[in-house]
Write an enzyme that holds these catalytic residues in place. Structure first.
Site, PDB file in Angstrom:
ATOM      1  N   HIS A  24       0.808  -1.224   0.000  1.00 36.14           N
ATOM      2  CA  HIS A  24       0.000   0.000   0.000  1.00 36.14           C
ATOM      3  C   HIS A  24       0.846   1.282   0.000  1.00 36.14           C
ATOM      4  CE1 HIS A  24       0.510   0.413   4.327  1.00 36.14           C
ATOM      5  NE2 HIS A  24      -0.449  -0.393   4.683  1.00 36.14           N
ATOM      6  N   HIS A  78      -7.640  -7.277  13.786  1.00 36.34           N
ATOM      7  CA  HIS A  78      -7.442  -6.057  12.987  1.00 36.34           C
ATOM      8  C   HIS A  78      -8.049  -6.309  11.615  1.00 36.34           C
ATOM      9  CE1 HIS A  78      -5.684  -2.618  11.164  1.00 36.34           C
ATOM     10  NE2 HIS A  78      -4.475  -3.054  10.931  1.00 36.34           N
ATOM     11  N   GLU A  80      -7.660  -4.627   8.747  1.00 38.79           N
ATOM     12  CA  GLU A  80      -6.993  -4.213   7.502  1.00 38.79           C
ATOM     13  C   GLU A  80      -6.827  -5.443   6.593  1.00 38.79           C
ATOM     14  OE1 GLU A  80      -3.466  -1.756   7.940  1.00 38.79           O
ATOM     15  OE2 GLU A  80      -3.574  -1.160   5.837  1.00 38.79           O
ATOM     16  N   ASP A  82      -4.655  -6.978   4.890  1.00 35.11           N
ATOM     17  CA  ASP A  82      -3.607  -7.994   4.995  1.00 35.11           C
ATOM     18  C   ASP A  82      -3.863  -8.989   6.120  1.00 35.11           C
ATOM     19  OD1 ASP A  82      -3.164  -5.511   6.348  1.00 35.11           O
ATOM     20  OD2 ASP A  82      -1.150  -6.135   6.880  1.00 35.11           O
ATOM     21  N   HIS A 145      -3.135  -0.623  14.881  1.00 36.01           N
ATOM     22  CA  HIS A 145      -2.812   0.368  13.887  1.00 36.01           C
ATOM     23  C   HIS A 145      -4.024   1.148  13.377  1.00 36.01           C
ATOM     24  CE1 HIS A 145      -1.934   0.622   9.290  1.00 36.01           C
ATOM     25  NE2 HIS A 145      -1.506   1.713   9.836  1.00 36.01           N
ATOM     26  N   ASP A 164      -0.391  -5.855  14.236  1.00 33.11           N
ATOM     27  CA  ASP A 164       0.686  -5.102  13.591  1.00 33.11           C
ATOM     28  C   ASP A 164       1.861  -4.771  14.528  1.00 33.11           C
ATOM     29  OD1 ASP A 164      -0.181  -4.898  10.959  1.00 33.11           O
ATOM     30  OD2 ASP A 164      -1.353  -3.092  11.314  1.00 33.11           O
ATOM     31  N   TYR A 196       9.636  -0.701  10.281  1.00 32.45           N
ATOM     32  CA  TYR A 196       8.184  -0.935  10.361  1.00 32.45           C
ATOM     33  C   TYR A 196       7.517   0.146  11.228  1.00 32.45           C
ATOM     34  CZ  TYR A 196       3.815  -3.449  10.778  1.00 32.45           C
ATOM     35  OH  TYR A 196       2.491  -3.791  10.716  1.00 32.45           O
ATOM     36  N   HIS A 229       3.154  -9.784  11.375  1.00 34.99           N
ATOM     37  CA  HIS A 229       4.159  -9.653  10.308  1.00 34.99           C
ATOM     38  C   HIS A 229       5.535  -9.970  10.891  1.00 34.99           C
ATOM     39  CE1 HIS A 229       1.327  -7.605   7.658  1.00 34.99           C
ATOM     40  NE2 HIS A 229       1.092  -6.709   8.589  1.00 34.99           N
TER      41      HIS A 229
HETATM   42 FE1  FEO Z   1      -2.572  -2.451   9.743  1.00 34.38          FE
HETATM   43 FE2  FEO Z   1      -0.702  -5.182   8.784  1.00 34.38          FE
HETATM   44  O1  FEO Z   1      -2.103  -3.960   8.736  1.00 34.38           O
END
Ligand code: FEO
Length: 405
Positions: A24, A78, A80, A82, A145, A164, A196, A229
């Protein structure tokens, strides 16, 4: 089989994305991973999903352990894309699963999927579910996040699944911090963690500090932190907490980043005496040309330095476009606790340096005016001015840095 048992009957079932280079708009030279976790307890529970492109990959991992139709609970920390975009695929296979998420998570979920037939329960900080031998407690972490974000703490495993937070965009064969340090290095792990934070979480430092304190005040033992991640902090979760606490408190290196772009090399020539001036004040310095560097790396180098000098030529009375792109990214990340200055070259009217100081003022960064400008090509006198500017800036940075020691 590509699953890993990270705690008794708790498995990593995620996906490694070796190829992604643009996440993104965040350039990811090292790829990333989409971590999610499967708890094989009496009530089989999936924590988070993977990015949709990897849905079948993730399902193959789950199927190697259990029939997905047996999943009883799905926790969405979360929403989002991903982390949640494979949820509809999981729900096709486990339509009776109960989804646990925050209130904002439930609201947002309905914007992505038709959730009318789904059993969604909202949870808040301190709420718990029991899966058999494990008790799972939820901790809301709004804006770490997104507003919906939360974490899941598995009490008996002393495991915090942190979505995140504490992650890295890094594809690797290693799943754990200690493995990665053995295969690569601690410096690389730290750098990826800072990268990150700088590119994703920089705006939320105050909230991060408060939330970490709240988690520590809960007195919950943290044996492992598993983000969505990158690497799982198995060996040293305290390091992840300390790095985040330090960054959120404004700690960084006594260092200067010179971030610039150039048309006919005049602004580039200016960077050399400026760099020498900084160096001769005993301050480490890194010079970064924007069009030769991924934006995420430039942002990281900004974040790793107490001071930043931004250089731009004037083009049609405006700042150079790549420099404007950098400050646009930076402004959105709401940086704090850094000092800035500007320099650049121009042909006749000028304007870039003035424009940059205006940006710095809007960002409320302590700035160092009036900067230095040269017309057409730096003369030897101009180069001396640049050297003095670098030295004076480094002196100011050293003074400012003391406030954080
Ligand atoms: Fe806020 Fe890894 O997405």
């Amino acid at each position: 089989m590509n699953t890993i048992e990270i705690k008794p009957d708790i498995y990593w079932v995620g996906a490694i994305d070796w190829a992604v280079r643009d996440f993104h708009g965040y350039i990811t030279p090292n790829g990333t991973t989409y971590n999610n976790y499967l708890i094989l307890d009496k009530d089989i529970t999936l924590v988070d999903t993977v990015k949709y492109d990897f849905a079948e990959f993730g399902l193959t991992n789950i199927r190697s352990l259990v029939d997905p139709s047996e999943i009883k609970n799905i926790i969405i920390n979360h929403i989002e894309n991903d982390h949640m975009s494979a949820l509809d695929r999981i729900m096709e296979l486990a339509p009776n699963a109960v989804i646990y998420t925050s209130v904002r998570g439930k609201e947002g979920m309905a914007r992505f999927f038709d959730t009318s037939g789904w059993n969604i329960k909202t949870v808040k900080t301190g709420d718990e579910i029991n899966t058999g031998k494990y008790n799972l407690m939820f901790i809301e972490t709004p804006m770490i996040h997104w507003p919906d974000s939360m974490m899941t703490y598995i009490k008996e495993a002393q495991l915090l699944i942190s979505q995140d937070a504490f992650g890295q965009h890094y594809a690797s064969t290693s799943r754990f911090d200690d493995e990665f340090v053995k295969n690569a290095s601690l410096a690389e792990l730290e750098d990826a963690t800072v990268d990150y934070y700088a590119n994703i979480l920089m705006p939320f430092g105050k909230l991060i500090k408060t939330k970490i304190k709240q988690i520590l005040d809960m007195g919950i033992p943290l044996d492992m932190i598993a983000p969505d991640h990158g690497l799982i902090w198995r060996k040293n979760p305290d390091k992840a907490l300390k790095m985040y606490t330090d960054m959120a408190s404004g700690k960084t290196n006594l260092k200067v980043a010179i971030i610039f772009d150039t048309m006919w090399h005049s602004t580039e020539i200016m960077t050399q005496p400026i760099m020498l001036g900084v160096r001769d004040e005993g301050v480490d310095c890194k010079v970064i040309k924007l069009r030769a560097t991924p934006m995420s790396v430039a942002i990281k180098e900004f974040w790793k330095s107490r001071g930043c000098l931004v250089g731009s030529p004037t083009l049609n009375n405006e700042v150079f476009p790549s420099v404007a792109e950098f400050t646009t990214h930076l402004k959105g990340l709401r940086p704090k606790d850094r000092i800035t200055g500007a320099f650049g070259s121009y042909g006749w009217g000028g304007g870039a340096v003035k424009w940059l100081y205006n940006e710095f003022r809007q960002m409320k960064l302590a700035d160092f005016e009036p900067g230095v400008q040269v017309q057409y090509r730096p003369s030897s006198e101009d180069l001396e001015k640049c050297y003095d500017f670098g030295r004076d800036f480094a002196k100011r940075v050293k003074e400012y840095h003391k406030e954080f020691e």
